[in-house]
Design an enzyme around this catalytic site. Structure first.
Site, PDB file in Angstrom:
ATOM      1  N   TRP A 103      44.319  41.726  44.659  1.00 59.07           N
ATOM      2  CA  TRP A 103      43.414  42.780  44.172  1.00 59.07           C
ATOM      3  C   TRP A 103      43.736  44.137  44.776  1.00 59.07           C
ATOM      4  O   TRP A 103      43.799  45.121  44.039  1.00 59.07           O
ATOM      5  CB  TRP A 103      41.947  42.368  44.342  1.00 59.07           C
ATOM      6  CG  TRP A 103      41.641  41.192  43.465  1.00 59.07           C
ATOM      7  CD1 TRP A 103      41.418  39.899  43.856  1.00 59.07           C
ATOM      8  CD2 TRP A 103      41.590  41.172  42.024  1.00 59.07           C
ATOM      9  NE1 TRP A 103      41.241  39.092  42.762  1.00 59.07           N
ATOM     10  CE2 TRP A 103      41.326  39.835  41.634  1.00 59.07           C
ATOM     11  CE3 TRP A 103      41.756  42.137  41.038  1.00 59.07           C
ATOM     12  CZ2 TRP A 103      41.216  39.465  40.294  1.00 59.07           C
ATOM     13  CZ3 TRP A 103      41.642  41.770  39.700  1.00 59.07           C
ATOM     14  CH2 TRP A 103      41.377  40.449  39.338  1.00 59.07           C
ATOM     15  N   ASP A 172      36.738  47.804  48.814  1.00 61.89           N
ATOM     16  CA  ASP A 172      36.427  46.841  47.759  1.00 61.89           C
ATOM     17  C   ASP A 172      35.781  45.626  48.423  1.00 61.89           C
ATOM     18  O   ASP A 172      36.450  44.872  49.127  1.00 61.89           O
ATOM     19  CB  ASP A 172      37.725  46.448  47.042  1.00 61.89           C
ATOM     20  CG  ASP A 172      37.490  45.389  45.967  1.00 61.89           C
ATOM     21  OD1 ASP A 172      36.349  44.935  45.793  1.00 61.89           O
ATOM     22  OD2 ASP A 172      38.482  45.018  45.290  1.00 61.89           O
ATOM     23  N   LYS A 196      30.014  38.120  41.676  1.00 63.55           N
ATOM     24  CA  LYS A 196      30.301  37.072  42.652  1.00 63.55           C
ATOM     25  C   LYS A 196      29.084  36.805  43.523  1.00 63.55           C
ATOM     26  O   LYS A 196      28.522  35.722  43.498  1.00 63.55           O
ATOM     27  CB  LYS A 196      31.513  37.444  43.490  1.00 63.55           C
ATOM     28  CG  LYS A 196      32.761  37.501  42.622  1.00 63.55           C
ATOM     29  CD  LYS A 196      33.884  38.231  43.292  1.00 63.55           C
ATOM     30  CE  LYS A 196      34.980  38.553  42.318  1.00 63.55           C
ATOM     31  NZ  LYS A 196      35.604  37.395  41.685  1.00 63.55           N
TER      32      LYS A 196
HETATM   33  N1  PMP Z   1      38.445  42.999  43.631  1.00 61.98           N
HETATM   34  C1  PMP Z   1      38.285  41.740  44.070  1.00 61.98           C
HETATM   35  C2  PMP Z   1      38.327  41.478  45.547  1.00 61.98           C
HETATM   36  C3  PMP Z   1      38.070  40.711  43.145  1.00 61.98           C
HETATM   37  O1  PMP Z   1      37.917  39.468  43.568  1.00 61.98           O
HETATM   38  C4  PMP Z   1      38.027  41.015  41.765  1.00 61.98           C
HETATM   39  C5  PMP Z   1      37.749  39.975  40.708  1.00 61.98           C
HETATM   40  N2  PMP Z   1      38.052  38.706  40.971  1.00 61.98           N
HETATM   41  C6  PMP Z   1      38.226  42.334  41.361  1.00 61.98           C
HETATM   42  C7  PMP Z   1      38.410  43.295  42.323  1.00 61.98           C
HETATM   43  C8  PMP Z   1      38.202  42.724  39.908  1.00 61.98           C
HETATM   44  O2  PMP Z   1      36.893  42.684  39.492  1.00 61.98           O
HETATM   45  P1  PMP Z   1      36.441  42.955  37.982  1.00 61.98           P
HETATM   46  O3  PMP Z   1      36.775  41.723  37.225  1.00 61.98           O
HETATM   47  O4  PMP Z   1      34.963  43.203  38.124  1.00 61.98           O
HETATM   48  O5  PMP Z   1      37.163  44.148  37.487  1.00 61.98           O
END
Ligand code: PMP
Length: 361
Positions: A103, A172, A196
């Site tokens: 990510w 994040d 989450k």
């Molecule tokens: N950052 C992290 C740490 C994630 O786990 C995720 C999704 N699994 C995201 C960003 C992306 O999130 P989204 O699907 O809400 O764009």
């Protein structure tokens, strides 16, 4: 009778049962309005109460003072990857990133697309992101330092805060937001996809220090400006109203049933210990993250072969569990044990794992 399973999905993920029950009770008639939250105007008094209650509860849980503002912005955490450099990069100054997984790599990509001077000041890529790198040097001239507290796919988590050496810290927290107390004062901006730990999918939850709003440049699209959402209390356009309502109920559950984030952390540590202790004693299962970098939220592990991993996932479903397959990019197995996953679910998983090992090991 409704049958609920043990849900270990990585996101969207388990929500607290009392929250789901309250949604069910409110669905046809939200507090005497004669309609559900998903049918009402986002300009109504009732919805104004819902959004402000969610914000107030979140700020209390976080200990965030009035220097900080809570925003709900659609597009998930991935939209934040783009909005952060677009709004917060200072002209002619670099942006610093720590790369601890899949990510953060995507966040870096979005800053590069915009032509920013991106410095990846540390990375744990050379060992498949199995640990949190602690060796980094922030450029004191950087616009901000970006990092990711919890690496959902690789199962690693920062146990402490990085030292941003005077530049604003941007984080994040998608997969561990509110799993433990957060020292908000350290941050210029925190963001998390809701799906989450705090609600359903459809919105990012953003906490921004108000002075950061002064950085938003004029020449970017209206919807991508933090200032647009800040000025209008996240009601510039139609928001993800059901998501915000559910987040409010999760905040209430955290405050009133759990008793705050310090208690939540205790429960999460207990849950993670049950699972990691079992894995460490077994010679059949193997944890993939370094011990000092292990995540409280996403427990990643391997079995002796991919065939056994497939069988494990299949049989876990028959045993009333879901979500144990690892992310498709890394394989293996993963149990996401977010705030709403109970200790009983974790103990149930451990019993299943012990039985599977006895049969197949
Ligand atoms: N950052 C992290 C740490 C994630 O786990 C995720 C999704 N699994 C995201 C960003 C992306 O999130 P989204 O699907 O809400 O764009």
């Amino acid at each position: 009778m409704t049958k609920r399973i043990f849900n270990f999905n990585a996101g969207p993920a388990a929500l607290p049962l009392p929250v789901l029950e309250e949604i069910q009770a409110d669905l046809l008639d939200y507090k005497g309005t004669g309609m559900s939250v998903i049918e009402m105007s986002h300009r109504s008094k009732a919805f104004e109460g819902i959004i402000n209650d969610a914000i107030e509860r979140a700020k209390r849980l976080l200990g965030a003072d009035d220097n900080y503002q809570v925003l709900f912005i659609q597009g998930g955490a991935s939209m934040q990857f783009a909005m952060i450099p677009m709004n917060l990069a200072l002209p002619g100054k670099p942006v610093d990133y720590i790369d601890t997984g899949t990510w953060p790599t995507k966040a870096i990509k979005e800053a590069k697309i915009q032509g920013k001077d991106v410095r990846v000041i540390a990375s744990s890529k050379e060992r498949n992101y199995s640990y949190i790198t602690k060796e980094y040097n922030v450029d004191k001239d950087a616009s901000y330092l970006h990092y990711t507290t919890n690496n959902t796919i690789e199962g690693t988590q920062w146990s402490d805060y990085p030292d941003p050496q005077g530049v604003p810290l941007v984080c994040d927290m998608s997969s561990d937001f509110m799993c433990r107390p957060i020292d908000v004062k350290r941050f210029g901006l925190i963001y998390a996809g809701a799906q989450k730990n705090i609600g359903p999918s459809g919105s990012a939850f953003v906490v921004i220090r108000k002075d950061m709003l002064e950085r938003t440049p004029e020449g970017i699209p209206t919807m991508l400006k933090y200032t647009t959402h800040a000025k209008e209390n996240s009601l510039y356009n139609t928001p993800a109203s059901f998501v915000i309502y559910t987040i409010g109920l999760v905040m209430k559950w955290l405050e009133e049933t759990i008793g705050g984030l310090a208690n939540m952390e205790k429960i999460n540590i207990e849950k993670a210990n049950v699972l990691y202790d079992f894995i460490d004693k077994s010679s059949f299962y193997r944890g993939t993250a370094d011990k000092d970098s292990r995540s409280l939220m996403n427990v990643t592990f391997r079995l002796p072969s991919e065939e056994l991993e497939d069988k494990f996932v299949k049989e876990s479903k028959k045993a009333g569990m879901d979500g144990l397959k690892g992310h498709r990019s890394v394989g293996g197995c993963r149990a996401s044990i977010y705030n709403a996953v109970s200790i009983d679910a974790v103990k149930g998983l451990v019993s299943f794992m012990a039985e599977f090992e006895k049969k197949e090991g």
